[in-house]
Design a protein around this motif. Structure first.
Motif, short mmCIF file in Angstrom:
data_model
loop_
_atom_site.label_atom_id
_atom_site.label_comp_id
_atom_site.label_asym_id
_atom_site.label_seq_id
_atom_site.Cartn_x
_atom_site.Cartn_y
_atom_site.Cartn_z
N LYS A 159 6.38 32.80 2.82
CA LYS A 159 6.12 32.94 4.07
C LYS A 159 6.23 31.92 4.95
CE LYS A 159 2.14 36.05 2.82
NZ LYS A 159 0.64 36.19 3.03
N VAL A 160 6.65 32.39 6.38
CA VAL A 160 6.91 31.56 7.36
C VAL A 160 5.96 31.99 8.54
CG1 VAL A 160 8.41 30.63 9.09
CG2 VAL A 160 9.26 31.09 7.07
N TYR A 161 5.25 30.98 9.01
CA TYR A 161 4.15 31.23 9.92
C TYR A 161 4.64 30.61 11.28
CZ TYR A 161 0.69 32.45 6.40
OH TYR A 161 0.00 33.13 5.49
N CYS A 162 5.10 31.40 12.31
CA CYS A 162 5.64 30.86 13.48
C CYS A 162 4.81 30.55 14.69
CB CYS A 162 6.75 32.08 13.99
SG CYS A 162 8.09 32.52 12.86
N ALA A 163 3.82 29.80 14.08
CA ALA A 163 2.58 29.39 14.74
C ALA A 163 1.79 28.24 14.14
CB ALA A 163 1.40 30.47 15.39
N GLN A 164 1.43 27.24 14.49
CA GLN A 164 0.69 26.17 13.73
C GLN A 164 -0.53 26.77 13.18
OE1 GLN A 164 2.07 23.20 13.60
NE2 GLN A 164 3.93 23.85 14.64
N LYS A 165 -0.83 25.92 12.17
CA LYS A 165 -2.15 26.09 11.40
C LYS A 165 -2.13 27.59 10.69
CE LYS A 165 -4.87 23.09 14.01
NZ LYS A 165 -5.95 22.83 14.96
N GLN A 166 -1.09 28.27 10.60
CA GLN A 166 -0.98 29.46 9.55
C GLN A 166 -1.68 30.43 10.44
OE1 GLN A 166 -1.75 29.03 5.62
NE2 GLN A 166 -0.18 27.82 5.08
N GLN A 167 -1.34 30.61 11.78
CA GLN A 167 -1.88 31.60 12.53
C GLN A 167 -1.34 32.62 12.78
OE1 GLN A 167 -3.63 29.54 15.91
NE2 GLN A 167 -5.45 28.96 14.89
N GLY A 168 -1.47 33.92 13.11
CA GLY A 168 -0.68 35.06 13.17
C GLY A 168 -0.28 35.53 12.26
#
Length: 274
Positions: free
Chosen positions: A167-176
């Motif tokens: 997974k790649v979270y394109c926001a900090q702190k694994q949000q969204g």
């Protein structure tokens, strides 16, 4: 957090049959291969099937930058159309075999470390329990990255099904909502005849033997290691292109092999990840 796969069971006998049926005296065949002729054929799926997976990870709503190619798992897949009540749906079976106790997983990463996106890899058993979960750093430039199951994690059991996702979270702190790819790895044990051939083969001959016997993770890892050692070798480059073209991933064949990725944290977790 549980992987969205539905747990299912696979008998050891079915998996072992795949390797025994595929095994044949391939030593001369391996030597006769010419550069750029390497092909991989998916074996028949186990009788109980493979759950739907995802080999491409498209941009999520309004957060992840769009790229071409997208996040991609370097794993064979087979697409099929299911007829649902609301209409036809195309799904992908994303899976491969390995003989390795601690296999390596390969992905095309379209983002670099300047973006600072959190990345996570996880491997789960068929009951949804975490075997391994780790954060992964981004490469210095887009390219092919690897995640290897560390020796501190118990070896994969032969005949068992494991689910992985990246997974790649394109926001900090694994949000969204992340973009992700997901699939299956099955560990098998080569029969004695094939094992003898592998033990006496050169690294390049091993690539051909693994491919002929449907061992995807062994094939791609051995060839990638050879390319890393000799990045300017045209024969190895041709084989790499041919291999990825044979699983319909030619659009990432020119991507560089990056010196990545370092696990940011490792975990050998017992129980289910919530």
């Amino acid at each position: 957090m549980k992987c969205p796969f539905q747990p299912f069971k696979l008998t050891v006998a079915v998996v072992f049959t795949l390797l025994s049926a595929a095994s044949s005296p391939l030593g001369l065949t391996a030597q006769a291969k010419t550069a750029g002729s390497l092909q991989f054929r998916m074996p028949a799926p186990p009788s109980r099937g493979i759950p739907a997976g995802r080999y491409r990870g498209g941009a999520s709503r309004g957060v992840c930058p769009k790229t071409n190619p997208e996040l991609t798992a370097l794993v064979p897949f087979k697409e099929e159309t299911l007829i649902r009540a609301i209409g036809p749906e195309t799904i992908a079976r994303v899976w491969g075999l390995t003989s390795a106790s601690h296999p390596t997983f390969w992905f095309y990463m379209p983002y670099d470390n300047r973006l600072g996106f959190p990345v996570e890899f996880a491997l789960q058993d068929e009951d949804g329990n975490d075997v391994y979960r780790t954060g992964v750093d981004l490469p210095t430039k887009p390219g092919i990255v690897r995640v290897t199951l560390p020796s501190t994690v118990p070896a994969l059991e032969a005949g068992q099904v494991y689910h992985w996702y990246f997974k790649v979270y394109c926001a900090q702190k694994q949000q969204g909502v992340p973009i992700q790819v997901e699939g299956v790895v099955l560990r098998v044990t080569p029969d004695r005849a094939l094992q003898k051939q592998i033990e006496s083969a050169t690294p390049l001959q091993k690539v051909a033997l693994y491919a002929e016997n449907h061992l995807w993770y062994d094939t791609v890892t051995t060839l990638a290691d050879l390319r890393s050692a000799k990045p300017e070798d045209p024969a190895l480059t041709a084989d790499w292109h041919s291999l990825l073209e044979s699983i319909q991933l030619s659009d990432v064949a020119d991507a560089p092999l990056t010196e990545c990725c370092k696990a940011l944290q490792t975990a050998d977790i017992k129980g289910k990840k919530r």
